[in-house]
Design a protein around this motif. Structure first.
Motif, PDB file in Angstrom:
ATOM      1  N   SER A 192       0.855  -1.389  -0.177  1.00 25.87           N
ATOM      2  CA  SER A 192       0.139   0.150  -0.140  1.00 25.87           C
ATOM      3  C   SER A 192       0.746   1.133   0.139  1.00 25.87           C
ATOM      4  O   SER A 192       0.315   2.208   0.398  1.00 25.87           O
ATOM      5  CB  SER A 192      -0.919  -0.175   1.295  1.00 25.87           C
ATOM      6  N   THR A 193       2.215   1.299  -0.409  1.00 26.48           N
ATOM      7  CA  THR A 193       3.084   2.470  -0.348  1.00 26.48           C
ATOM      8  C   THR A 193       3.211   2.739  -1.963  1.00 26.48           C
ATOM      9  O   THR A 193       3.073   1.976  -2.854  1.00 26.48           O
ATOM     10  CB  THR A 193       4.174   2.006   0.445  1.00 26.48           C
ATOM     11  N   PRO A 225       3.091   3.517  12.343  1.00 24.15           N
ATOM     12  CA  PRO A 225       3.183   5.064  12.635  1.00 24.15           C
ATOM     13  C   PRO A 225       4.600   5.505  12.010  1.00 24.15           C
ATOM     14  O   PRO A 225       4.326   6.601  11.445  1.00 24.15           O
ATOM     15  CB  PRO A 225       2.701   5.392  13.965  1.00 24.15           C
ATOM     16  N   SER A 226       5.461   4.608  12.132  1.00 25.33           N
ATOM     17  CA  SER A 226       6.993   5.265  11.774  1.00 25.33           C
ATOM     18  C   SER A 226       7.047   5.503  10.426  1.00 25.33           C
ATOM     19  O   SER A 226       8.033   6.087   9.752  1.00 25.33           O
ATOM     20  CB  SER A 226       7.820   4.249  12.444  1.00 25.33           C
ATOM     21  N   TRP A 227       6.075   4.917   9.469  1.00 23.58           N
ATOM     22  CA  TRP A 227       6.207   5.000   7.998  1.00 23.58           C
ATOM     23  C   TRP A 227       5.750   6.272   7.484  1.00 23.58           C
ATOM     24  O   TRP A 227       5.949   6.790   6.420  1.00 23.58           O
ATOM     25  CB  TRP A 227       5.433   4.061   7.362  1.00 23.58           C
ATOM     26  N   ASP A 228       4.872   7.171   8.555  1.00 21.30           N
ATOM     27  CA  ASP A 228       4.458   8.399   8.283  1.00 21.30           C
ATOM     28  C   ASP A 228       5.644   9.384   7.658  1.00 21.30           C
ATOM     29  O   ASP A 228       6.902   9.201   8.262  1.00 21.30           O
ATOM     30  CB  ASP A 228       3.686   9.039   9.403  1.00 21.30           C
ATOM     31  N   ASP A 229       5.233  10.266   6.762  1.00 17.25           N
ATOM     32  CA  ASP A 229       6.389  11.320   6.248  1.00 17.25           C
ATOM     33  C   ASP A 229       7.633  10.490   5.854  1.00 17.25           C
ATOM     34  O   ASP A 229       8.672  11.102   5.760  1.00 17.25           O
ATOM     35  CB  ASP A 229       6.565  12.059   7.473  1.00 17.25           C
ATOM     36  N   THR A 230       7.315   9.394   5.076  1.00 16.58           N
ATOM     37  CA  THR A 230       8.387   8.642   4.439  1.00 16.58           C
ATOM     38  C   THR A 230       7.845   8.252   3.283  1.00 16.58           C
ATOM     39  O   THR A 230       6.741   8.102   2.904  1.00 16.58           O
ATOM     40  CB  THR A 230       8.871   7.574   5.153  1.00 16.58           C
ATOM     41  N   PRO A 231       8.675   7.589   2.212  1.00 20.34           N
ATOM     42  CA  PRO A 231       8.175   7.364   0.932  1.00 20.34           C
ATOM     43  C   PRO A 231       7.035   6.089   1.072  1.00 20.34           C
ATOM     44  O   PRO A 231       6.628   5.677   0.295  1.00 20.34           O
ATOM     45  CB  PRO A 231       9.383   7.011   0.207  1.00 20.34           C
ATOM     46  N   PHE A 232       7.357   5.395   2.221  1.00 20.19           N
ATOM     47  CA  PHE A 232       6.382   4.331   2.543  1.00 20.19           C
ATOM     48  C   PHE A 232       5.506   4.517   3.491  1.00 20.19           C
ATOM     49  O   PHE A 232       4.872   3.760   3.873  1.00 20.19           O
ATOM     50  CB  PHE A 232       7.314   3.166   3.595  1.00 20.19           C
TER      51      PHE A 232
END
Length: 270
Positions: free
Chosen positions: A68-69, A146-153
């Motif tokens: 989903s990224t 949540p750690s994937w927020d604000d990243t390409p993922f």
């Protein structure tokens, strides 16, 4: 257009009209309250069957989270492109360059049609939130990672404007485009199998209702196909792009290994 192009530079009125009629039928069914209620019920059931297992299986959650990224979307695009340019699969090797340019022209039309249709939906109040906002006990992958927020993922699992499904419209156009030229049932199965598989992530996470795809996405894809492949547009665009980029491809054809690709080899163009 010659043997190097799979397109005909003429109007094909029957399929052109058929695409528009089918798009109108889909819209009518979606707007008619009884059929819309059935769609809503089906979509909630479909979403529950796809989303509920995420609560129990951590590996399953990880797989669909990655799917989903944006990077996975890019991988999907590469797979779609590789099948378009693979010589002697759907298209003859000599036609692959014209085919990819014709598909790019179709994509440009899709962007324009989707923009106009989305604007119309907003103006008429047809727009809606993602199903994940309404579904009870929905598993929100973005909250689990949540750690994937604000990243390409960053994971997409909700939107305030989910109709029509833009991701699905591209996949459906790709499938319809290839199936115009597919020559066997096995090709059809492979094409539609991949299209449906790549549509699943947005349905699993709840970013889209099913109707965003099988109604909205299909409407956009049908109209894009009609105005590109059943008019002279695809033939005209691909022919001019082939001519315009010929010097570039002649340079690329001098690079070892790269010149073995059907889309680049000048020998195959004759």
């Amino acid at each position: 257009m010659g043997k190097a192009s799979p397109f005909q530079a003429t109007w094909s009125w029957r399929p052109f009209v058929a695409c528009h009629l089918l798009a109108l039928v889909l819209l009518a069914l979606w707007l008619w309250e009884p059929s819309r209620a059935l769609m809503d019920h089906f979509d909630f059931s479909l979403h529950h069957s796809l989303n509920a297992p995420l609560a129990e299986h951590s590996v399953w959650r990880g797989i669909w989270a990655v799917a989903s990224t944006r990077p996975f979307d890019a991988l999907t695009g590469l797979i779609m492109l590789s099948l378009l340019i693979r010589g002697d699969w759907v298209f003859k090797a000599v036609q692959t360059r014209a085919a990819i340019f014709g598909f790019l022209a179709s994509l440009l039309l899709l962007l324009a049609i989707r923009f106009l249709y989305s604007s119309l939906c907003s103006h008429l109040g047809w727009q809606h939130d993602s199903i994940s906002i309404y579904a009870a006990d929905d598993v929100h992958l973005s909250q689990l990672f949540p750690s994937w927020d604000d990243t390409p993922f960053a994971i997409k699992d909700e939107s305030a404007r989910s109709f029509p499904g833009d991701h699905a419209s591209v996949l459906l156009l790709w499938a319809l485009f290839l199936c115009l030229f597919a020559r066997s049932a096995l090709q059809w199965l492979a094409i539609w199998g991949l299209a449906l598989l790549f549509m699943l992530p947005r349905l699993v996470t709840g970013a889209h209702w099913g109707q965003d795809d099988y109604i909205g996405g299909m409407q956009v894809a049908l109209l894009s196909l009609a105005w590109s492949c059943f008019t002279p547009f695809a033939a005209w665009s691909s022919d001019r792009l082939v001519r315009l980029t010929r010097p570039l491809f002649e340079l690329l054809a001098k690079i070892p290994l790269l010149n073995r690709l059907s889309v680049i080899s000048t020998r195959r163009l004759g």
